[in-house]
Scaffold this motif. Structure first.
Motif, PDB file in Angstrom:
ATOM      1  N   ALA A   1     -29.157 -46.796  52.501  1.00  0.00           N
ATOM      2  CA  ALA A   1     -29.216 -45.903  53.657  1.00  0.00           C
ATOM      3  C   ALA A   1     -27.807 -45.387  53.918  1.00  0.00           C
ATOM      4  CB  ALA A   1     -29.747 -46.640  54.877  1.00  0.00           C
ATOM      5  N   VAL A   2     -27.658 -44.073  53.950  1.00  0.00           N
ATOM      6  CA  VAL A   2     -26.381 -43.433  54.266  1.00  0.00           C
ATOM      7  C   VAL A   2     -26.510 -42.861  55.672  1.00  0.00           C
ATOM      8  CG1 VAL A   2     -24.754 -41.625  53.625  1.00  0.00           C
ATOM      9  CG2 VAL A   2     -25.948 -42.915  51.844  1.00  0.00           C
ATOM     10  N   ILE A   3     -25.636 -43.301  56.566  1.00  0.00           N
ATOM     11  CA  ILE A   3     -25.799 -42.996  57.985  1.00  0.00           C
ATOM     12  C   ILE A   3     -24.750 -42.010  58.470  1.00  0.00           C
ATOM     13  CG2 ILE A   3     -26.172 -43.997  60.262  1.00  0.00           C
ATOM     14  CD1 ILE A   3     -27.986 -45.116  58.031  1.00  0.00           C
ATOM     15  N   GLY A   4     -25.197 -40.865  58.958  1.00  0.00           N
ATOM     16  CA  GLY A   4     -24.329 -39.949  59.684  1.00  0.00           C
ATOM     17  C   GLY A   4     -24.346 -40.323  61.160  1.00  0.00           C
TER      18      GLY A   4
ATOM     19  N   VAL B   1     -26.248 -50.509  53.118  1.00  0.00           N
ATOM     20  CA  VAL B   1     -26.102 -49.522  54.190  1.00  0.00           C
ATOM     21  C   VAL B   1     -24.649 -49.055  54.255  1.00  0.00           C
ATOM     22  CG1 VAL B   1     -26.363 -49.041  56.654  1.00  0.00           C
ATOM     23  CG2 VAL B   1     -27.982 -50.584  55.506  1.00  0.00           C
ATOM     24  N   LEU B   2     -24.468 -47.737  54.233  1.00  0.00           N
ATOM     25  CA  LEU B   2     -23.131 -47.141  54.271  1.00  0.00           C
ATOM     26  C   LEU B   2     -23.015 -46.279  55.524  1.00  0.00           C
ATOM     27  CD1 LEU B   2     -24.446 -46.796  51.126  1.00  0.00           C
ATOM     28  CD2 LEU B   2     -22.021 -46.484  50.644  1.00  0.00           C
ATOM     29  N   ARG B   3     -21.963 -46.507  56.303  1.00  0.00           N
ATOM     30  CA  ARG B   3     -21.758 -45.788  57.564  1.00  0.00           C
ATOM     31  C   ARG B   3     -20.402 -45.089  57.560  1.00  0.00           C
ATOM     32  NH1 ARG B   3     -25.664 -47.912  61.185  1.00  0.00           N
ATOM     33  NH2 ARG B   3     -26.572 -49.860  60.412  1.00  0.00           N
TER      34      ARG B   3
ATOM     35  N   ILE C   1     -31.934 -43.224  47.794  1.00  0.00           N
ATOM     36  CA  ILE C   1     -31.107 -43.038  48.987  1.00  0.00           C
ATOM     37  C   ILE C   1     -31.909 -42.397  50.108  1.00  0.00           C
ATOM     38  CG2 ILE C   1     -29.057 -41.876  49.924  1.00  0.00           C
ATOM     39  CD1 ILE C   1     -27.879 -41.942  47.102  1.00  0.00           C
ATOM     40  N   SER C   2     -31.735 -42.941  51.315  1.00  0.00           N
ATOM     41  CA  SER C   2     -32.240 -42.318  52.535  1.00  0.00           C
ATOM     42  C   SER C   2     -31.050 -41.862  53.364  1.00  0.00           C
ATOM     43  CB  SER C   2     -33.074 -43.303  53.368  1.00  0.00           C
ATOM     44  OG  SER C   2     -34.183 -43.788  52.649  1.00  0.00           O
TER      45      SER C   2
END
Length: 346
Positions: free
Chosen positions: A135-138, A158-160, A286-287
């Motif tokens: 999960a790539v978080i904006g 999870v990447l932030r 990827i989400s």
């Protein structure tokens, strides 16, 4: 005799090609045993993915299964592998953009690797292993009230970006954090505080880093010098924090802008685009969450610029966020990832 020689050569080449093809196919199957056994068909759509997930009380195993079903609808692994190969050729894979010096594992001498002319990573570096789902978080205000936290945490990795807070927002953005980016401005602000224990913000930043214990802090914009690198290392050692520091071997801004055809537009790629680009080399599926560059939600309500504050501005910056969003939306429609802009509950 000449014709016989040609025939033998022809059949020899044919046999070699067949053998190489068989080995290549075996390699791909070994890399993706459960995904290349069937042909992934991407279902095109005209709107961003509107994921309908179970409620937060649903067991995580069930959420993972629903998540897999969503990936099956949207992901085209063949296209992802081709993009990954292109990113690797342009030296934008995580092995070249997230250098993690070895001293952070063994407590040894502090080393700082950064060179614009470095062709290969130094020996002894730690690299992020391949992940199945990410999960790539904006940080868009579209996440506020989304209830996507459980779905985000159901991913393997999870990447932030940009030190965005999770505390008080976990229902919407989740809690798991494996990589957190830090841009140049945030780095400078942090250094003013962590180098002065008497400052009012020292313990504020310390609490933030404690919340990131066990994560990788990625100084993605190349804004950390050897001196500041050592200052962060010393802080984490002093307070026994298990935070790894990563940074690129050279400035990535122009390289990423070139990859996404942004050089002529004279805009700097955002931290979110940095994060997605590198995540392709790490993640199979990827989400994307929190990537929505508008001040108005689809239902007409106003949205804050970030989910963690109530500032409503004109969304103007040094980035061309609308262009990036259109680019990401196009990639999503082609099956490179799934983008979520709707609520994640029934």
């Amino acid at each position: 005799m000449g014709s016989v020689t040609i025939s033998r050569g022809f059949f020899t080449c044919l046999l070699c090609f067949s053998t190489l093809s068989t080995w290549a196919l075996c390699f791909l199957i070994m890399m993706y045993p459960s995904d290349l056994s069937i042909v992934m068909k991407h279902k095109s759509f005209t709107e961003p993915s509107q994921t309908r997930m179970p409620s937060l009380t649903t067991p995580k195993s069930d959420i993972k299964q629903v998540l897999e079903d969503e990936f099956d609808k949207h992901i085209d692994l063949v296209k992802i592998l081709k993009l990954r190969a292109k990113i690797t050729r342009q030296r934008l894979s995580s092995n070249m953009t997230m250098l993690i010096p070895p001293h952070q594992q063994d407590g040894g001498r502090v080393h700082f690797y950064r060179s614009k002319t470095m062709k290969t990573p130094p020996k002894g570096l730690q690299f992020i292993p391949r992940q199945r789902t990410c999960a790539v978080i904006g940080n868009s205000g579209i996440l506020l009230g989304s209830k996507c936290g459980a779905e985000i945490d159901a991913h393997d990795y999870v990447l932030r970006s940009n030190m965005a807070p999770r505390n008080n927002y976990t229902d919407d953005v989740g809690n798991q954090t494996d990589v957190m980016t830090v841009n140049s401005m945030a780095t400078k602000e942090a250094l003013k505080c962590i180098t002065n224990e008497s400052s009012s913000c020292y313990f504020k930043y310390l609490d933030t880093y404690r919340y990131l214990n066990g994560s990788i802090l990625w100084f993605s914009k190349f804004g950390v010098s050897a001196k500041s690198h050592f200052q962060f290392v010393n802080l984490f050692r002093k307070h026994k924090l298990n935070i790894l520091i990563a940074h690129p071997f050279k400035p990535l801004n122009g390289m990423i802008a070139s990859l996404w055809n942004m050089l002529k537009k004279k805009y700097s790629p955002s931290s979110g685009l940095f994060l997605y680009t590198v995540s392709v080399s790490i993640c199979d599926k990827i989400s994307m969450y929190g990537f929505y560059p508008f001040g108005t939600a689809p239902d007409g309500s106003d949205l804050p610029y970030h989910y963690y504050n109530d500032k409503f501005n004109s969304f103007k910056s040094g980035h061309n966020i609308p262009y990036e969003f259109r680019k990401l939306l196009s990639l999503s429609k082609q099956g490179y990832f799934r983008i979520v802009t709707d609520k994640c509950v029934i």
